[in-house]
Design a protein around this motif. Sequence first.
Motif, PDB file in Angstrom:
ATOM      1  N   ALA A  69       0.826  -1.206   0.000  1.00  0.00           N
ATOM      2  CA  ALA A  69       0.000   0.000   0.000  1.00  0.00           C
ATOM      3  C   ALA A  69       0.862   1.259   0.000  1.00  0.00           C
ATOM      4  CB  ALA A  69      -0.930  -0.004   1.211  1.00  0.00           C
ATOM      5  N   MET A  70       1.976   1.239   0.727  1.00  0.00           N
ATOM      6  CA  MET A  70       2.864   2.391   0.762  1.00  0.00           C
ATOM      7  C   MET A  70       3.509   2.609  -0.605  1.00  0.00           C
ATOM      8  SD  MET A  70       6.277   3.022   3.060  1.00  0.00           S
ATOM      9  CE  MET A  70       7.187   1.795   2.150  1.00  0.00           C
ATOM     10  N   ILE A  71       3.935   1.528  -1.249  1.00  0.00           N
ATOM     11  CA  ILE A  71       4.577   1.641  -2.562  1.00  0.00           C
ATOM     12  C   ILE A  71       3.593   2.162  -3.600  1.00  0.00           C
ATOM     13  CG2 ILE A  71       5.595   0.273  -4.445  1.00  0.00           C
ATOM     14  CD1 ILE A  71       6.896  -1.459  -2.244  1.00  0.00           C
ATOM     15  N   VAL A  72       2.361   1.650  -3.571  1.00  0.00           N
ATOM     16  CA  VAL A  72       1.342   2.122  -4.518  1.00  0.00           C
ATOM     17  C   VAL A  72       1.046   3.598  -4.275  1.00  0.00           C
ATOM     18  CG1 VAL A  72      -1.095   1.904  -5.162  1.00  0.00           C
ATOM     19  CG2 VAL A  72       0.316  -0.133  -4.935  1.00  0.00           C
ATOM     20  N   GLY A  73       0.942   4.001  -3.016  1.00  0.00           N
ATOM     21  CA  GLY A  73       0.690   5.411  -2.701  1.00  0.00           C
ATOM     22  C   GLY A  73       1.826   6.312  -3.160  1.00  0.00           C
TER      23      GLY A  73
END
Length: 89
Positions: A69-73
């Motif tokens: 989720a952090m990488i996608v954000g």
Amino acid sequence: MTESYSFSSRFGLNVSAKGSKLSFAESQMQEAEKSSLNLFDSMTGYVAKYENVFNGEVAEEINMYSRQAMIVGMNLKAAETKRNFDMNI
């Protein structure tokens, strides 16, 4: 009108259970043993059912999904086009 009642009739408190040869204390002991075994089985069954929680696999999955989720954000923020309108002419 007179009614005749007999003490051997099977109504109310005169009903007796057939086939029950155990005493009250013995039947209570058997029920206690069954319930204690059921309690122990339910506890071990709970541990077996949720074993992946206790050995840390769930924590690893949660960390993996939070990293994703952090990488996608971060990628979405980096791809965002910044529109700056200059008012100074």
